[in-house]
Design a protein around this motif. Structure first.
Motif, PDB file in Angstrom:
ATOM      1  N   PRO A  65     117.833  78.382 -26.477  1.00 38.67           N
ATOM      2  CA  PRO A  65     119.097  78.955 -26.940  1.00 38.67           C
ATOM      3  C   PRO A  65     120.291  78.302 -26.247  1.00 38.67           C
ATOM      4  CG  PRO A  65     118.030  80.452 -25.405  1.00 38.67           C
ATOM      5  CD  PRO A  65     117.057  79.330 -25.671  1.00 38.67           C
ATOM      6  N   ASP A  66     121.376  78.195 -26.989  1.00 40.73           N
ATOM      7  CA  ASP A  66     122.644  77.760 -26.430  1.00 40.73           C
ATOM      8  C   ASP A  66     123.223  78.971 -25.695  1.00 40.73           C
ATOM      9  OD1 ASP A  66     124.872  75.804 -26.308  1.00 40.73           O
ATOM     10  OD2 ASP A  66     125.920  77.356 -27.468  1.00 40.73           O
ATOM     11  N   LEU A  70     124.117  82.753 -27.055  1.00 43.41           N
ATOM     12  CA  LEU A  70     123.273  83.868 -26.641  1.00 43.41           C
ATOM     13  C   LEU A  70     124.127  84.987 -26.042  1.00 43.41           C
ATOM     14  CD1 LEU A  70     120.441  85.079 -26.173  1.00 43.41           C
ATOM     15  CD2 LEU A  70     120.426  83.890 -23.961  1.00 43.41           C
ATOM     16  N   LYS A  71     125.082  84.622 -25.203  1.00 46.22           N
ATOM     17  CA  LYS A  71     125.972  85.622 -24.611  1.00 46.22           C
ATOM     18  C   LYS A  71     126.765  86.346 -25.695  1.00 46.22           C
ATOM     19  CE  LYS A  71     126.665  83.549 -20.063  1.00 46.22           C
ATOM     20  NZ  LYS A  71     127.670  82.994 -19.123  1.00 46.22           N
ATOM     21  N   GLN A  72     127.217  85.610 -26.705  1.00 47.37           N
ATOM     22  CA  GLN A  72     127.948  86.242 -27.800  1.00 47.37           C
ATOM     23  C   GLN A  72     127.063  87.233 -28.542  1.00 47.37           C
ATOM     24  OE1 GLN A  72     129.477  83.048 -30.202  1.00 47.37           O
ATOM     25  NE2 GLN A  72     130.661  82.216 -28.495  1.00 47.37           N
ATOM     26  N   ALA A  73     125.816  86.857 -28.793  1.00 52.38           N
ATOM     27  CA  ALA A  73     124.888  87.755 -29.504  1.00 52.38           C
ATOM     28  C   ALA A  73     124.650  89.030 -28.704  1.00 52.38           C
ATOM     29  CB  ALA A  73     123.573  87.030 -29.779  1.00 52.38           C
ATOM     30  N   ILE A  78     126.057  94.971 -27.282  1.00 53.77           N
ATOM     31  CA  ILE A  78     126.198  95.970 -26.213  1.00 53.77           C
ATOM     32  C   ILE A  78     127.633  96.192 -25.738  1.00 53.77           C
ATOM     33  CG2 ILE A  78     123.824  95.609 -25.429  1.00 53.77           C
ATOM     34  CD1 ILE A  78     124.920  94.083 -23.012  1.00 53.77           C
ATOM     35  N   ALA A  79     128.541  95.272 -26.053  1.00 51.70           N
ATOM     36  CA  ALA A  79     129.938  95.412 -25.629  1.00 51.70           C
ATOM     37  C   ALA A  79     130.838  94.657 -26.607  1.00 51.70           C
ATOM     38  CB  ALA A  79     130.107  94.884 -24.210  1.00 51.70           C
ATOM     39  N   PRO A  80     130.893  95.100 -27.869  1.00 56.09           N
ATOM     40  CA  PRO A  80     131.560  94.324 -28.921  1.00 56.09           C
ATOM     41  C   PRO A  80     133.045  94.049 -28.683  1.00 56.09           C
ATOM     42  CG  PRO A  80     130.851  96.467 -29.749  1.00 56.09           C
ATOM     43  CD  PRO A  80     130.293  96.321 -28.372  1.00 56.09           C
ATOM     44  N   ASP A  81     133.721  94.842 -27.900  1.00 58.05           N
ATOM     45  CA  ASP A  81     135.145  94.629 -27.657  1.00 58.05           C
ATOM     46  C   ASP A  81     135.415  93.712 -26.466  1.00 58.05           C
ATOM     47  OD1 ASP A  81     135.807  96.291 -29.784  1.00 58.05           O
ATOM     48  OD2 ASP A  81     135.741  98.081 -28.518  1.00 58.05           O
ATOM     49  N   ARG A  82     134.377  93.269 -25.817  1.00 53.65           N
ATOM     50  CA  ARG A  82     134.497  92.470 -24.596  1.00 53.65           C
ATOM     51  C   ARG A  82     134.856  91.018 -24.903  1.00 53.65           C
ATOM     52  NH1 ARG A  82     130.551  91.744 -19.865  1.00 53.65           N
ATOM     53  NH2 ARG A  82     131.856  90.393 -18.623  1.00 53.65           N
ATOM     54  N   ASP A  83     135.787  90.464 -24.117  1.00 54.92           N
ATOM     55  CA  ASP A  83     136.154  89.052 -24.221  1.00 54.92           C
ATOM     56  C   ASP A  83     135.268  88.267 -23.261  1.00 54.92           C
ATOM     57  OD1 ASP A  83     137.425  86.604 -24.579  1.00 54.92           O
ATOM     58  OD2 ASP A  83     139.096  87.124 -23.251  1.00 54.92           O
ATOM     59  N   LEU A  84     134.648  87.213 -23.759  1.00 54.30           N
ATOM     60  CA  LEU A  84     133.776  86.385 -22.918  1.00 54.30           C
ATOM     61  C   LEU A  84     134.481  85.146 -22.374  1.00 54.30           C
ATOM     62  CD1 LEU A  84     130.424  86.517 -24.915  1.00 54.30           C
ATOM     63  CD2 LEU A  84     131.013  87.741 -22.820  1.00 54.30           C
ATOM     64  N   GLY A  85     135.767  85.071 -22.559  1.00 56.64           N
ATOM     65  CA  GLY A  85     136.511  83.939 -22.027  1.00 56.64           C
ATOM     66  C   GLY A  85     136.066  82.627 -22.642  1.00 56.64           C
ATOM     67  N   HIS A  86     135.690  81.665 -21.803  1.00 55.24           N
ATOM     68  CA  HIS A  86     135.331  80.320 -22.285  1.00 55.24           C
ATOM     69  C   HIS A  86     134.110  80.334 -23.208  1.00 55.24           C
ATOM     70  CE1 HIS A  86     132.700  80.679 -18.779  1.00 55.24           C
ATOM     71  NE2 HIS A  86     131.929  79.808 -19.377  1.00 55.24           N
ATOM     72  N   SER A  87     133.232  81.317 -23.070  1.00 58.62           N
ATOM     73  CA  SER A  87     132.055  81.379 -23.953  1.00 58.62           C
ATOM     74  C   SER A  87     132.445  81.705 -25.388  1.00 58.62           C
ATOM     75  CB  SER A  87     131.049  82.409 -23.444  1.00 58.62           C
ATOM     76  OG  SER A  87     130.430  81.956 -22.263  1.00 58.62           O
ATOM     77  N   ASP A  88     133.586  82.380 -25.577  1.00 51.21           N
ATOM     78  CA  ASP A  88     134.044  82.688 -26.926  1.00 51.21           C
ATOM     79  C   ASP A  88     134.651  81.473 -27.617  1.00 51.21           C
ATOM     80  OD1 ASP A  88     133.270  85.269 -27.470  1.00 51.21           O
ATOM     81  OD2 ASP A  88     135.013  86.156 -26.496  1.00 51.21           O
ATOM     82  N   ARG A  90     133.315  78.735 -28.084  1.00 46.81           N
ATOM     83  CA  ARG A  90     132.265  77.999 -28.792  1.00 46.81           C
ATOM     84  C   ARG A  90     131.570  78.887 -29.819  1.00 46.81           C
ATOM     85  NH1 ARG A  90     128.247  75.175 -25.025  1.00 46.81           N
ATOM     86  NH2 ARG A  90     127.627  74.396 -27.042  1.00 46.81           N
ATOM     87  N   ARG A  91     132.317  79.689 -30.522  1.00 44.02           N
ATOM     88  CA  ARG A  91     131.730  80.596 -31.514  1.00 44.02           C
ATOM     89  C   ARG A  91     130.986  79.811 -32.582  1.00 44.02           C
ATOM     90  NH1 ARG A  91     132.650  85.900 -30.900  1.00 44.02           N
ATOM     91  NH2 ARG A  91     131.611  86.251 -32.863  1.00 44.02           N
ATOM     92  N   ALA A  92     129.948  80.400 -33.063  1.00 43.73           N
ATOM     93  CA  ALA A  92     129.139  79.776 -34.110  1.00 43.73           C
ATOM     94  C   ALA A  92     129.965  79.647 -35.387  1.00 43.73           C
ATOM     95  CB  ALA A  92     127.893  80.617 -34.366  1.00 43.73           C
ATOM     96  N   PRO A  93     129.710  78.614 -36.172  1.00 41.65           N
ATOM     97  CA  PRO A  93     130.409  78.476 -37.457  1.00 41.65           C
ATOM     98  C   PRO A  93     130.180  79.695 -38.323  1.00 41.65           C
ATOM     99  CG  PRO A  93     129.144  76.484 -36.942  1.00 41.65           C
ATOM    100  CD  PRO A  93     128.784  77.543 -35.908  1.00 41.65           C
ATOM    101  N   GLY A  94     131.258  80.209 -38.902  1.00 41.24           N
ATOM    102  CA  GLY A  94     131.162  81.373 -39.766  1.00 41.24           C
ATOM    103  C   GLY A  94     131.154  82.687 -39.027  1.00 41.24           C
TER     104      GLY A  94
END
Length: 95
Positions: A65-66, A70-73, A78-88, A90-94
Motif C-alpha cells: 500500500p501507498d 492508506l492513511k486517507q482510507a 475513523i476521523a473523517p473531519d481530520r486533516d492529514l496535512g501533507h498526506s492529503d 496525494r489524494r487518489a484520483p477521483g
C-alpha cells in the motif's frame, strides 16, 4: 474500539515493513487507534485490516500500500473531519 491488524510474511522478512507501517499509523492516529497488531504469516501475505475490514492486500492489489493513501482510507473511516496535512496532498484520483 479501532483496531488495525497487519498480516505480514515471515518467510519474506517483511516484519520491518510491517512495524514501520504500524509506527506511522500509531503516530498519525495516536488518539483514534486503540490497538495495532502485527500478525506473522507465511506465503507472501501482507494485508492490512481496520476493525476487520480489509484495506489493503499485497497480492490482490498488486503491491504494497501507498502509505498516504492508506492513511486517507483509515482517516475516512475513523476521523473523517481530520486533516492529514501533507498526506492529503496525494489524494487518489477521483477522491
Amino acid at each position: 474500539m479501532n483496531r488495525i491488524e497487519i498480516d505480514y510474511c515471515t518467510q519474506c522478512r517483511w516484519l520491518l515493513r510491517a512495524s514501520w507501517m504500524a509506527q506511522e499509523l500509531l503516530t498519525t492516529f495516536a488518539d483514534e487507534l486503540d490497538e495495532v497488531a502485527l500478525k506473522p504469516g507465511r506465503g507472501g501475505v501482507f494485508a492490512i485490516h481496520l476493525n476487520g475490514e480489509r484495506l489493503s492486500d499485497r497480492a490482490a492489489d498488486g503491491g504494497f500500500p501507498d502509505l498516504p493513501l492508506l492513511k486517507q482510507a483509515i482517516r475516512d473511516r475513523i476521523a473523517p473531519d481530520r486533516d492529514l496535512g501533507h498526506s492529503d496532498a496525494r489524494r487518489a484520483p477521483g477522491a
